[in-house]
Motif scaffolding. Structure first.
Motif, PDB file in Angstrom:
ATOM      1  N   ALA A  18       0.831  -1.213   0.000  1.00 27.76           N
ATOM      2  CA  ALA A  18       0.000   0.000   0.000  1.00 27.76           C
ATOM      3  C   ALA A  18       0.864   1.261   0.000  1.00 27.76           C
ATOM      4  N   MET A  19       1.946   1.239   0.775  1.00 24.59           N
ATOM      5  CA  MET A  19       2.827   2.411   0.842  1.00 24.59           C
ATOM      6  C   MET A  19       3.540   2.640  -0.492  1.00 24.59           C
ATOM      7  N   LEU A  20       3.979   1.569  -1.150  1.00 25.90           N
ATOM      8  CA  LEU A  20       4.639   1.734  -2.454  1.00 25.90           C
ATOM      9  C   LEU A  20       3.692   2.364  -3.466  1.00 25.90           C
ATOM     10  N   SER A  21       2.426   1.952  -3.422  1.00 27.47           N
ATOM     11  CA  SER A  21       1.439   2.526  -4.345  1.00 27.47           C
ATOM     12  C   SER A  21       1.227   4.015  -4.080  1.00 27.47           C
ATOM     13  N   VAL A  22       1.116   4.362  -2.791  1.00 27.93           N
ATOM     14  CA  VAL A  22       0.859   5.767  -2.432  1.00 27.93           C
ATOM     15  C   VAL A  22       2.096   6.633  -2.694  1.00 27.93           C
ATOM     16  N   LEU A  23       3.275   6.097  -2.363  1.00 34.64           N
ATOM     17  CA  LEU A  23       4.510   6.898  -2.512  1.00 34.64           C
ATOM     18  C   LEU A  23       4.811   7.266  -3.968  1.00 34.64           C
TER      19      LEU A  23
ATOM     20  N   ARG B  48       4.781  13.429  -4.752  1.00 36.14           N
ATOM     21  CA  ARG B  48       5.876  14.154  -5.420  1.00 36.14           C
ATOM     22  C   ARG B  48       5.712  15.657  -5.224  1.00 36.14           C
ATOM     23  N   THR B  49       4.453  16.127  -5.257  1.00 38.67           N
ATOM     24  CA  THR B  49       4.204  17.555  -5.044  1.00 38.67           C
ATOM     25  C   THR B  49       4.591  17.968  -3.632  1.00 38.67           C
ATOM     26  N   ALA B  50       4.223  17.131  -2.657  1.00 44.01           N
ATOM     27  CA  ALA B  50       4.549  17.447  -1.256  1.00 44.01           C
ATOM     28  C   ALA B  50       6.061  17.525  -1.065  1.00 44.01           C
ATOM     29  N   ARG B  51       6.785  16.612  -1.715  1.00 39.31           N
ATOM     30  CA  ARG B  51       8.243  16.634  -1.593  1.00 39.31           C
ATOM     31  C   ARG B  51       8.824  17.852  -2.315  1.00 39.31           C
ATOM     32  N   ALA B  52       8.220  18.221  -3.464  1.00 45.73           N
ATOM     33  CA  ALA B  52       8.709  19.373  -4.221  1.00 45.73           C
ATOM     34  C   ALA B  52       8.513  20.670  -3.442  1.00 45.73           C
ATOM     35  N   LYS B  53       7.487  20.677  -2.561  1.00 44.98           N
ATOM     36  CA  LYS B  53       7.244  21.886  -1.750  1.00 44.98           C
ATOM     37  C   LYS B  53       8.221  22.005  -0.587  1.00 44.98           C
ATOM     38  N   GLY B  54       9.064  20.980  -0.410  1.00 41.01           N
ATOM     39  CA  GLY B  54      10.096  21.057   0.622  1.00 41.01           C
ATOM     40  C   GLY B  54       9.700  20.484   1.964  1.00 41.01           C
ATOM     41  N   LEU B  55       8.588  19.709   2.005  1.00 41.37           N
ATOM     42  CA  LEU B  55       8.193  19.106   3.278  1.00 41.37           C
ATOM     43  C   LEU B  55       9.216  18.069   3.707  1.00 41.37           C
TER      44      LEU B  55
END
Length: 315
Positions: A203-208, A214-221
């Motif tokens: 489930a985590m692989l599917s969500v990740l 990717r957007t959350a990571r691009a925002k610098g979280l």
């Protein structure tokens, strides 16, 4: 929410009716006469006939089934052929023991399976991922009876830090009760933790791999915030379903573990009842377990809505 629960209960009613027929029919297919099993070989034929009439064993099977269902609908599961104790009373005596064992096993499985699944997904194709998968495969493959005996030999016989068997009520001595349940709960939790780990990882692989991650990571979280706050929350739904169904399995499937550790729960009760042809006890315990399993399914539906508020307003 109340409408959802009522709908699920209505849908479950045909299942319960079919289950009750299967339970009753299969029980009657067992070889041997319950009255002859209960009585001595040289029992008085008049006494045997009296008992058969008393427990309606001379009636046609459909009449016996309807009489049993009618009593169950009034909350009467009948009385034990062997002891005469009401089945409801026997269930209420044994249920807290099995619930305590299943709850401790599920807590252990959640504490092991979900973090291991998250780590395996976050570190995909790394040493952590391979180790977690190997341990999970071992947990599913190792037989419970073998693991139980090994734990008894190590922790009870050699190291003498845990009791080998038996049960202490939690109201009598809290810590001794917990200690007496640690080994059987761990034995039960191994396979459940393995299933939870595999499903959490999937489930985590599917969500990740989703765009919003990717957007959350691009925002610098921060990475931990992305994993816990965004990914895990959305991956929880299949895990919740699996966990609730596995908890139902734990309640019904602790037979072998309870036999190994001499725990007087549901498992020992139903094994003894099957060997003595105690129809009322077997039917009552199995039907009660089926009702519990259906209740776990309804609980999973309710938790869906609690976890994902968008499901509260499907339109």
């Amino acid at each position: 929410m109340l409408k959802l629960i009522l709908r699920r209960i209505i849908v479950a009613l045909p299942t319960l009716i079919i289950l009750s027929m299967i339970i009753f029919g299969l029980q009657r297919m067992l070889p041997g006469d319950p009255i002859q099993t209960m009585m001595a070989e040289e029992s008085d034929p008049q006494v045997v006939e009296f008992l058969r009439e008393k427990y309606r064993l001379n009636d046609p099977l459909p009449m016996q089934y309807l009489a049993w269902v009618g009593n169950v609908l009034q909350g009467d599961f009948g009385s034990s052929l062997r002891t005469g104790i009401p089945v409801t009373e026997m269930i209420l005596q044994k249920l807290p023991i099995t619930v305590q064992l299943a709850t401790m096993a599920m807590i252990m499985a959640l504490l092991i399976g979900i973090p291991a699944g998250i780590l395996a997904a976050v570190h995909k194709n790394s040493a952590i991922d391979y180790t977690a998968n190997a341990v999970a495969l071992s947990g599913m493959s190792v037989p419970n009876f073998w693991l139980g005996i090994i734990l008894i030999m190590v922790f009870a016989v050699s190291w003498k830090i845990l009791p080998a068997s038996g049960y202490v009520p939690i109201t009598q001595d809290f810590w001794l009760s917990i200690k007496s349940m640690l080994m059987p709960a761990f034995v039960l939790s191994t396979a459940v933790a393995a299933y939870l780990m595999r499903h959490t990882r999937s489930a985590m692989l599917s969500v990740l791999s989703s765009d919003y991650i990717r957007t959350a990571r691009a925002k610098g979280l921060l990475s931990n915030a992305v994993i816990i706050r965004h990914a895990l929350r959305n991956a929880l739904m299949p895990i919740v379903t699996l966990a609730t169904l596995l908890f139902g399995d734990l309640l019904a499937g602790a037979v072998l573990t309870e036999q190994i550790f001499v725990i007087p729960g549901f498992g020992k009760l139903i094994v003894d009842a099957v060997f003595t042809r105690d129809y009322a006890v077997v039917q009552g315990v199995v039907l009660f377990t089926a009702i519990g399993f259906i209740a776990m399914n309804i609980l999973a539906d309710v938790l869906y809505i609690v976890i994902n508020p968008r499901l509260r307003h499907p339109q």
